[in-house]
Design a protein around this motif. Structure first.
Motif, PDB file in Angstrom:
ATOM      1  N   UNK B  83       3.909  15.472 -37.007  1.00 63.56           N
ATOM      2  CA  UNK B  83       5.368  15.464 -37.159  1.00 63.56           C
ATOM      3  C   UNK B  83       5.899  16.847 -37.574  1.00 63.56           C
ATOM      4  N   UNK B  84       5.100  17.876 -37.336  1.00 61.95           N
ATOM      5  CA  UNK B  84       5.585  19.237 -37.561  1.00 61.95           C
ATOM      6  C   UNK B  84       5.804  19.581 -39.013  1.00 61.95           C
ATOM      7  N   UNK B  85       4.887  19.141 -39.857  1.00 57.71           N
ATOM      8  CA  UNK B  85       5.021  19.403 -41.291  1.00 57.71           C
ATOM      9  C   UNK B  85       3.766  20.091 -41.807  1.00 57.71           C
ATOM     10  N   UNK B  86       3.934  21.010 -42.728  1.00 62.23           N
ATOM     11  CA  UNK B  86       2.785  21.536 -43.434  1.00 62.23           C
ATOM     12  C   UNK B  86       2.226  20.441 -44.344  1.00 62.23           C
ATOM     13  N   UNK B  87       0.940  20.527 -44.637  1.00 60.87           N
ATOM     14  CA  UNK B  87       0.307  19.541 -45.520  1.00 60.87           C
ATOM     15  C   UNK B  87       0.994  19.527 -46.884  1.00 60.87           C
ATOM     16  N   UNK B  88       0.872  18.393 -47.579  1.00 62.39           N
ATOM     17  CA  UNK B  88       1.410  18.285 -48.926  1.00 62.39           C
ATOM     18  C   UNK B  88       2.840  17.778 -48.993  1.00 62.39           C
ATOM     19  N   UNK B  89       3.424  17.502 -47.834  1.00 56.88           N
ATOM     20  CA  UNK B  89       4.814  17.013 -47.828  1.00 56.88           C
ATOM     21  C   UNK B  89       4.924  15.581 -47.316  1.00 56.88           C
ATOM     22  N   UNK B  90       3.795  14.986 -46.939  1.00 55.67           N
ATOM     23  CA  UNK B  90       3.822  13.665 -46.310  1.00 55.67           C
ATOM     24  C   UNK B  90       2.869  12.744 -47.061  1.00 55.67           C
ATOM     25  N   UNK B  91       3.270  11.508 -47.260  1.00 58.45           N
ATOM     26  CA  UNK B  91       2.379  10.543 -47.913  1.00 58.45           C
ATOM     27  C   UNK B  91       2.606   9.179 -47.301  1.00 58.45           C
ATOM     28  N   UNK B  92       1.533   8.377 -47.285  1.00 56.02           N
ATOM     29  CA  UNK B  92       1.580   7.056 -46.658  1.00 56.02           C
ATOM     30  C   UNK B  92       1.742   5.993 -47.741  1.00 56.02           C
ATOM     31  N   UNK B  93       2.746   5.136 -47.585  1.00 54.14           N
ATOM     32  CA  UNK B  93       2.980   4.116 -48.605  1.00 54.14           C
ATOM     33  C   UNK B  93       4.056   3.140 -48.179  1.00 54.14           C
ATOM     34  N   UNK B  94       4.001   1.939 -48.712  1.00 53.36           N
ATOM     35  CA  UNK B  94       5.083   0.957 -48.606  1.00 53.36           C
ATOM     36  C   UNK B  94       5.585   0.794 -47.165  1.00 53.36           C
ATOM     37  N   UNK B  95       6.802   0.295 -47.039  1.00 53.82           N
ATOM     38  CA  UNK B  95       7.406   0.080 -45.726  1.00 53.82           C
ATOM     39  C   UNK B  95       8.491   1.120 -45.497  1.00 53.82           C
ATOM     40  N   UNK B  96       8.943   1.250 -44.259  1.00 53.95           N
ATOM     41  CA  UNK B  96      10.073   2.151 -43.988  1.00 53.95           C
ATOM     42  C   UNK B  96      11.256   1.750 -44.868  1.00 53.95           C
ATOM     43  N   UNK B  97      11.526   0.468 -44.972  1.00 54.30           N
ATOM     44  CA  UNK B  97      12.673   0.003 -45.753  1.00 54.30           C
ATOM     45  C   UNK B  97      12.592   0.523 -47.185  1.00 54.30           C
ATOM     46  N   UNK B  98      11.479   0.291 -47.828  1.00 53.81           N
ATOM     47  CA  UNK B  98      11.312   0.717 -49.220  1.00 53.81           C
ATOM     48  C   UNK B  98      11.375   2.243 -49.318  1.00 53.81           C
ATOM     49  N   UNK B  99      10.771   2.922 -48.352  1.00 49.55           N
ATOM     50  CA  UNK B  99      10.798   4.388 -48.391  1.00 49.55           C
ATOM     51  C   UNK B  99      12.196   4.948 -48.142  1.00 49.55           C
ATOM     52  N   UNK B 100      13.010   4.230 -47.376  1.00 51.70           N
ATOM     53  CA  UNK B 100      14.393   4.664 -47.210  1.00 51.70           C
ATOM     54  C   UNK B 100      15.144   4.583 -48.535  1.00 51.70           C
ATOM     55  N   UNK B 101      14.878   3.518 -49.280  1.00 54.32           N
ATOM     56  CA  UNK B 101      15.534   3.389 -50.592  1.00 54.32           C
ATOM     57  C   UNK B 101      15.157   4.561 -51.493  1.00 54.32           C
ATOM     58  N   UNK B 102      13.883   4.933 -51.441  1.00 51.71           N
ATOM     59  CA  UNK B 102      13.442   6.074 -52.251  1.00 51.71           C
ATOM     60  C   UNK B 102      14.131   7.359 -51.803  1.00 51.71           C
ATOM     61  N   UNK B 103      14.153   7.607 -50.489  1.00 51.06           N
ATOM     62  CA  UNK B 103      14.693   8.882 -50.003  1.00 51.06           C
ATOM     63  C   UNK B 103      16.214   8.929 -50.176  1.00 51.06           C
ATOM     64  N   UNK B 104      16.892   7.815 -49.993  1.00 48.67           N
ATOM     65  CA  UNK B 104      18.344   7.797 -50.229  1.00 48.67           C
ATOM     66  C   UNK B 104      18.632   8.164 -51.683  1.00 48.67           C
ATOM     67  N   UNK B 105      17.917   7.506 -52.593  1.00 49.72           N
ATOM     68  CA  UNK B 105      18.122   7.792 -54.016  1.00 49.72           C
ATOM     69  C   UNK B 105      17.743   9.224 -54.340  1.00 49.72           C
ATOM     70  N   UNK B 106      16.642   9.684 -53.742  1.00 51.50           N
ATOM     71  CA  UNK B 106      16.180  11.054 -53.999  1.00 51.50           C
ATOM     72  C   UNK B 106      17.195  12.069 -53.478  1.00 51.50           C
ATOM     73  N   UNK B 107      17.771  11.793 -52.316  1.00 46.95           N
ATOM     74  CA  UNK B 107      18.752  12.719 -51.754  1.00 46.95           C
ATOM     75  C   UNK B 107      19.983  12.796 -52.654  1.00 46.95           C
TER      76      UNK B 107
END
Lengths: 422, 422
Positions: B83-107
């Motif tokens: 996905x065109x990313x350097x290592x250390x920026x991507x992690x596998x976990x949970x569902x897209x739905x749950x991860x969207x909640x995290x990223x929305x809050x993080x943003x």
């Protein structure tokens, strides 16, 4: 060690035949079912079938043909009798952490619907030595919605039990407790605490991580509001297996939770842009669940079909009492300070012992194929899983511990290095 | 159908050998890798080893000995180049739905840290036909923290693209888009959108559900802020496999997210009562991950090791263009209205066709062992997965479709009944 006496105990044990359902690691005494339960042969076969046939051959059609879409609710209904719940109130999904976030938010929504002013009742009471992730999830919610809307308050466990009224009061919105303490194994009197909380106008979230499948839990009878729990310990669902969530029937109609993913929608395959929660416990779902993980849990629970939690509890106490008795007999009780309650009814299905060399002793035990675990700062934990632990196992474990202490094998330098996961 | 010409295309295809890595359902043309990717033999073997040896024999020790604890980050680093990313920026976990909640809050937390007054910049812009769970997660957050802090605003996809400035402005906090539309297959010009959003002071969350493993994604080059994605489609991680989350390196230092479970703690096994996020991408973790699910994803990604996304893309376009060409040749193009963009570069790796009988035709295709899928209200979706779909497959699929339409086999009443999962 009088092994023939122990063998007689095993022969008299009504659960003894269930051991054959499990894959027992070779020559091993596994006393860590409170961390990761063992696998049944049925679970292994189910996972193999889920890969080879369901995913491998039937592919996408399996969502219907093999009932993948119904697994979270199906597992929930299998879990219900194990935790004293009527069907339709329990569902399998996500992790305990994520489910705590849902139930915390849902509990606040119930209080909002009651017209409780949030600025007057916004505290979440827990204990300082609750399992940390429980506290972290409250801290996460607190940071998101502000301490004026959600404030974590921590009590000392003993002080809380000594005076519930002092700690649960008009500012308490939610009492969030783990029934069995992960360090000490202490079992809290949940029925009493819940009655007290309700009288004070608070709601209760019970974490059953160390209870489900280990002790008789009576969520409906206790009138718990919400509960979460783990399937990878005493329920043998597999490493990191999906957790579960319980919502009391009286809250199900109106409750909402913010991780409102498409699996909780009333009609997910209409793909409507507006969320509309499904009726019932399904609204606690969020995203698409892992079917490999769900299939393993579903299969693992089959071993509970013909077992009552009273039988499980009785044998659990028998195993723990035997362990304590053998520590006395071997003189080990002088060195190992049992920090679990002395009264069996006040414990879950584990014993914890403080020892300055607990970490190294635990590593030495593991090398000698007795699998216990360590919890910071200096506790050796021993878990009893009545479905596959035998009385003979307990004898072997104590005999090996005695040998390790006598030979001081644990002082070997290689047992001192801490691993990533302890 | 000129199958010998198609066989020559397969012989010339540099990815043709990869088909042998996969379990291909017997006698089946599988064109649903955009919904559930097929299993590799390596994945099946890995899951078997994870049950039999790791869980079954090595039990709890596997967290260290088999690196279970590192799987989310290890998988993230395998995903990064895809996905065109350097290592250390991507992690596998949970569902897209749950991860969207995290990223929305993080943003939102990033914007707060910048001193953006929330009451002036609080809108989350998305498209009305984005995948619904993305919208539902914003709605969940909006309900939790109030519309004055988070307000979902929906634009028509075509109108948005026609005039970015009109839709992305000083009130826009977050632009949340799925790169490839799940219905139409339309691919959005993310680099342009992200540049525009940044110029307007907004952050961007990209959903790569239908992109990762299908099209060349350049998250770092695009300067995306956050991304989420799916491993069970083009990445073949298994049904409901854990999702992933990307956080741009520039945000990693300061970002926080509210689902702060113990796996995101700096020192989880110290069991401290106060949450302290770990450095780096690990802070996006929450609870304990399913190891069966993680192991499958980890193994599934191995097939990408010697493949470039440029090769994948080239073949994907070749397969889709062949499909369209054969529809023309057989006259089927007159009946099936292609709603995907005509220009290959504007599409993901699927084609969608509107047809009043799309549901029944899809069912008839499935009975004839051509696995496509249906999306409401009346779309037949055909997915192209270059790692295991051959040019001959495309010929067989169109030939069977032609036969179904000619014989009107799809009018059989048993193909009309909708199933739970469509």
């Amino acid at each position: 060690m009088n092994f023939s006496a122990l063998e007689r105990l095993d022969q008299a044990d009504p659960l003894t035949h269930l051991r054959d359902e499990f894959v027992i690691p070779e020559d091993t005494v596994y006393l860590d079912g409170n961390s990761l339960g063992l696998m049944t042969h049925g679970t292994q076969a189910r996972v193999a079938e889920t890969t080879a046939q369901q995913w491998g051959q039937d592919g996408i059609r399996s969502w219907n043909e093999h009932g993948w879409v119904h697994l979270p609710a199906k597992i929930g209904d299998k879990l219900a009798p194990i935790i004293g719940a009527q069907a339709g109130q329990v569902i399998c999904c996500d992790s305990i952490s994520v489910n705590l976030f849902k139930t915390l938010s849902a509990a606040f929504a119930v209080l909002d619907a009651r017209g409780e002013p949030r600025n007057q009742r916004h505290q979440v009471l827990s204990t300082a030595d609750n399992f940390p992730t429980d506290l972290y999830m409250v801290q996460g919610l607190q940071q998101l919605i502000g301490a004026e809307n959600c404030e974590l308050v921590l009590a000392d466990e003993a002080e809380l039990l000594a005076d519930l009224s002092k700690h649960i009061h008009a500012q308490t919105a939610i009492v969030m407790l783990t029934e069995v303490n992960f360090r000490s194994g202490r079992r809290l009197p949940m029925a009493e605490i819940i009655a007290h909380a309700h009288a004070a106008g608070a709601l209760v979230i019970v974490d059953l991580a160390h209870s489900a499948g280990a002790v008789p839990v009576e969520l409906d009878k206790w009138q718990a509001d919400f509960a979460v729990g783990c399937t990878y310990k005493y329920l043998n669902g597999g490493p990191g297996a999906p957790a579960f969530v319980y919502v009391a029937e009286r809250h199900l109609g109106s409750v909402r939770q913010p991780l409102s993913g498409w699996f909780g929608h009333a009609r997910p395959f209409v793909f409507d842009a507006q969320f509309e929660a499904t009726d019932g416990i399904g609204k606690m779902l969020s995203g698409t669940p892992s079917i490999l993980a769900m299939s393993a849990v579903d299969a693992a629970l089959d071993v509970f079909a013909d077992v009552t939690m009273v039988q499980v509890r009785e044998k659990s106490i028998g195993l723990a009492e035997l362990f304590l008795e053998l520590l006395e007999q071997t003189g080990l009780a002088r060195e190992f300070d049992c920090i679990s309650p002395k009264t069996a009814q006040q414990r879950g299905s584990q014993l914890s012992f403080a020892h300055p060399d607990a970490y190294a002793i635990c590593q030495a035990l593991i090398e000698h194929k007795v699998i216990a675990d360590f919890r910071a700062p200096n506790y050796l934990r021993v878990g009893f899983t009545p479905l596959y632990t035998s009385f003979t196992d307990i004898g072997r474990a104590v005999a090996r511990l005695a040998e390790i202490m006598q030979t001081r094998a644990y002082t070997d330098p290689r047992f001192q290095t801490r691993q990533a996961v302890t």
